[in-house]
Scaffold this motif. Structure first.
Motif, mmCIF file in Angstrom:
data_model
loop_
_atom_site.group_PDB
_atom_site.id
_atom_site.type_symbol
_atom_site.label_atom_id
_atom_site.label_comp_id
_atom_site.label_asym_id
_atom_site.label_seq_id
_atom_site.Cartn_x
_atom_site.Cartn_y
_atom_site.Cartn_z
ATOM 1 N N THR A 159 -9.387 -31.255 -49.301
ATOM 2 C CA THR A 159 -8.358 -31.720 -48.321
ATOM 3 C C THR A 159 -6.911 -31.273 -48.513
ATOM 4 O OG1 THR A 159 -7.828 -33.950 -49.450
ATOM 5 C CG2 THR A 159 -9.700 -33.778 -47.767
ATOM 6 N N GLY A 160 -6.185 -30.896 -47.721
ATOM 7 C CA GLY A 160 -4.719 -30.421 -47.920
ATOM 8 C C GLY A 160 -4.862 -28.972 -48.275
ATOM 9 N N LYS A 161 -6.110 -28.263 -48.114
ATOM 10 C CA LYS A 161 -5.889 -26.793 -48.530
ATOM 11 C C LYS A 161 -6.725 -26.096 -47.232
ATOM 12 C CE LYS A 161 -4.784 -27.147 -52.825
ATOM 13 N NZ LYS A 161 -3.372 -26.321 -53.327
ATOM 14 N N ILE A 162 -6.368 -24.983 -47.084
ATOM 15 C CA ILE A 162 -7.178 -24.071 -46.191
ATOM 16 C C ILE A 162 -8.520 -23.305 -47.200
ATOM 17 C CG2 ILE A 162 -7.020 -22.033 -44.727
ATOM 18 C CD1 ILE A 162 -4.034 -22.478 -44.765
ATOM 19 N N ASN A 163 -9.711 -23.975 -46.940
ATOM 20 C CA ASN A 163 -10.674 -23.650 -47.840
ATOM 21 C C ASN A 163 -11.434 -22.205 -46.933
ATOM 22 O OD1 ASN A 163 -11.232 -26.160 -49.566
ATOM 23 N ND2 ASN A 163 -10.643 -26.929 -47.521
ATOM 24 N N VAL A 164 -11.885 -21.434 -47.793
ATOM 25 C CA VAL A 164 -12.665 -20.327 -47.328
ATOM 26 C C VAL A 164 -14.077 -20.448 -48.209
ATOM 27 C CG1 VAL A 164 -12.780 -17.742 -47.047
ATOM 28 C CG2 VAL A 164 -10.499 -19.086 -46.652
ATOM 29 N N LEU A 165 -14.994 -20.571 -47.069
ATOM 30 C CA LEU A 165 -16.314 -20.596 -47.715
ATOM 31 C C LEU A 165 -17.023 -18.919 -48.206
ATOM 32 C CD1 LEU A 165 -19.007 -22.198 -48.931
ATOM 33 C CD2 LEU A 165 -19.924 -21.976 -46.656
ATOM 34 N N ASN A 166 -17.230 -18.471 -49.264
ATOM 35 C CA ASN A 166 -17.815 -17.237 -49.178
ATOM 36 C C ASN A 166 -19.108 -17.374 -48.779
ATOM 37 O OD1 ASN A 166 -15.334 -16.117 -50.653
ATOM 38 N ND2 ASN A 166 -16.031 -17.386 -52.279
ATOM 39 N N VAL A 167 -19.079 -16.587 -47.714
ATOM 40 C CA VAL A 167 -20.529 -16.345 -46.701
ATOM 41 C C VAL A 167 -21.013 -15.096 -47.163
ATOM 42 C CG1 VAL A 167 -21.622 -16.164 -44.546
ATOM 43 C CG2 VAL A 167 -19.682 -17.658 -44.891
ATOM 44 N N TRP A 168 -20.231 -14.063 -47.581
ATOM 45 C CA TRP A 168 -20.713 -12.814 -48.140
ATOM 46 C C TRP A 168 -19.919 -12.331 -49.326
ATOM 47 C CZ3 TRP A 168 -18.214 -12.961 -43.433
ATOM 48 C CH2 TRP A 168 -16.802 -12.568 -43.328
ATOM 49 N N ARG A 169 -20.719 -11.416 -50.200
ATOM 50 C CA ARG A 169 -19.887 -10.929 -51.366
ATOM 51 C C ARG A 169 -19.504 -9.430 -51.215
ATOM 52 N NH1 ARG A 169 -17.755 -15.009 -54.252
ATOM 53 N NH2 ARG A 169 -19.471 -16.807 -54.824
ATOM 54 N N GLU A 170 -20.366 -8.795 -50.661
ATOM 55 C CA GLU A 170 -20.219 -7.434 -50.512
ATOM 56 C C GLU A 170 -18.696 -6.718 -49.673
ATOM 57 O OE1 GLU A 170 -23.646 -8.115 -47.372
ATOM 58 O OE2 GLU A 170 -22.294 -9.372 -49.090
ATOM 59 N N GLY A 171 -18.441 -5.710 -50.222
ATOM 60 C CA GLY A 171 -17.229 -5.381 -49.424
ATOM 61 C C GLY A 171 -17.612 -4.415 -48.337
ATOM 62 N N PHE A 172 -16.809 -4.114 -47.242
ATOM 63 C CA PHE A 172 -17.149 -3.099 -46.320
ATOM 64 C C PHE A 172 -15.858 -2.610 -45.649
ATOM 65 C CE2 PHE A 172 -17.467 -7.381 -44.977
ATOM 66 C CZ PHE A 172 -16.496 -7.484 -43.570
ATOM 67 N N THR A 173 -16.022 -1.429 -44.973
ATOM 68 C CA THR A 173 -14.744 -0.867 -44.434
ATOM 69 C C THR A 173 -14.206 -1.592 -43.030
ATOM 70 O OG1 THR A 173 -15.124 1.319 -45.285
ATOM 71 C CG2 THR A 173 -13.596 1.208 -43.426
ATOM 72 N N LEU A 174 -12.911 -1.945 -42.906
ATOM 73 C CA LEU A 174 -12.483 -2.548 -41.914
ATOM 74 C C LEU A 174 -11.372 -1.667 -41.295
ATOM 75 C CD1 LEU A 174 -11.798 -6.272 -43.364
ATOM 76 C CD2 LEU A 174 -13.380 -5.592 -41.631
ATOM 77 N N GLU A 175 -11.331 -1.546 -39.937
ATOM 78 C CA GLU A 175 -10.109 -0.672 -39.291
ATOM 79 C C GLU A 175 -10.122 -1.418 -37.890
ATOM 80 O OE1 GLU A 175 -9.861 4.015 -37.895
ATOM 81 O OE2 GLU A 175 -11.404 3.379 -38.740
#
Length: 348
Positions: free
Chosen positions: A72-88
């Motif tokens: 609580t008191g944090k913005i939690n980010v659950l790692n649903v994936w590990r791999e990297g990919f290109t974003l544009e």
């Protein structure tokens, strides 16, 4: 009942080439939001840390690998994936669409299992998410399959609430979908939602006609007189405060909608055009009729402004607020429903 900060809001990140990450992170830059709830973003903490630089977000992220690590008191980010990919930014990309669905499916599963209390979804691109594993027009249809109940799209902005008899179907198929059973189900879903989700004891519901001038006595189509009107009449006679069908053209311009707690439109654009005109970007899409709570902003991926740091996040913030309000209303409704009615003692 849970304390406000312990209400867990699951968030699916949507299309990462759109404005989803920006509106999500900007919403929680205000530390007061963390006093109202605990957010869990279903994504990847490295991906979001990279993206937030482009719109200069000051949001601090707390990466977790399991939902029992939520703080609580944090913005939690659950790692649903590990791999990297290109974003544009601004690009329609099938790979990005697959990760949007990974986020959404994981968040939905957590909602089903009670690991998050409500779900708020950032916008997806309905085209690039299609695959062998996901063949749905959008979020609502998938949720209708996965959760209990009958999903209904209900657009909400303060006291303006517009539901739909039909949603994502071609206009030339609308009339063939209108049956007595469907109309009855949608009216009842809206009525029950107004009672348990919005704490309105005796809701008044208006139904719009399908045809111009609600058919004009059968001159411009017979569906209003032969299908819609008889259902309304039967339900009204049995105690449901439902009225119509009303000609749709002047209904909103004349302010007639203000006399009702909800309006049910016959098809998508008949309801959403006036809603988006009146809501000024603060509207929320709520999936009523299900055993779990899901909301979303009333807009799409906005590729044209993605990554520029100018996206308006008010609709997403309102979606969080509404999800929390409905969660509290449902809990109060459940508590009241459990209590036996008090009866006056008879004096002999």
């Amino acid at each position: 009942m849970k304390k406000a900060e312990n209400i867990i809001v699951g968030i699916s990140i949507g299309d990462l080439n759109g404005i989803g990450s920006e509106i999500v992170l900007k919403t929680f830059e205000d530390a007061r939001m963390l006093e109202m709830c605990t957010p869990v973003i279903f994504a990847n903490v490295k991906t979001l840390s990279f993206l937030k630089k482009s719109f200069e977000s000051t949001t601090m992220l707390h990466g977790i690998d399991k939902l029992d690590q939520i703080l609580t008191g944090k913005i939690n980010v659950l790692n649903v994936w590990r791999e990297g990919f290109t974003l544009e930014y601004g690009v329609n990309d099938e790979t990005v669409g697959k990760f949007a669905i990974k986020s959404f499916v994981a968040a939905t599963n957590a909602l089903k299992e009670g690991l998050v209390d409500v779900l708020v979804t950032a916008p997806i691109n309905k085209y690039n998410v299609q695959s062998e594993d996901f063949k749905f027009p959008g979020h609502t249809d998938y949720l209708n399959q996965e959760l209990e109940g009958n999903a209904l799209m209900l657009m909400v902005q303060d006291n303006l609430r517009i539901g739909l008899l039909t949603d994502h179907i071609p206009v030339n198929e609308v009339a063939s979908h209108l049956t007595e059973a469907l109309i009855r189900q949608k009216i009842e879903t809206v009525r029950q939602s107004l009672i348990q989700d919005f704490s309105i004891n005796k809701p008044r519901i208006a139904v719009l006609g399908l045809n111009p001038h609600a058919g004009d006595g059968g001159v411009i189509g017979k569906e209003d007189d032969e299908i819609i009107k008889p259902v309304i009449k039967k339900m009204f006679e049995k105690g449901t405060m439902v009225f119509g069908p009303y000609p749709a053209d002047g209904f909103f311009g004349s302010g007639q909608y203000e006399k009702f707690d909800a309006v049910i439109a016959a098809y998508h654009d008949q309801g959403l055009i006036p809603f988006k005109t009146l809501s000024f970007g603060n509207g929320v899409n709520y999936t009523a009729g299900l055993n779990k709570i899901r909301t979303s902003p009333d807009h799409g991926t906005a590729y044209d402004i993605a990554g520029k740091g100018i996206a308006d996040y008010n609709s997403f913030k309102e979606a969080v607020y509404l999800a929390l309000d409905i969660y509290k209303s449902r809990n109060e409704y459940a508590e009241i429903s459990k209590k036996p009615l008090k009866t006056k003692e008879k004096h002999l």
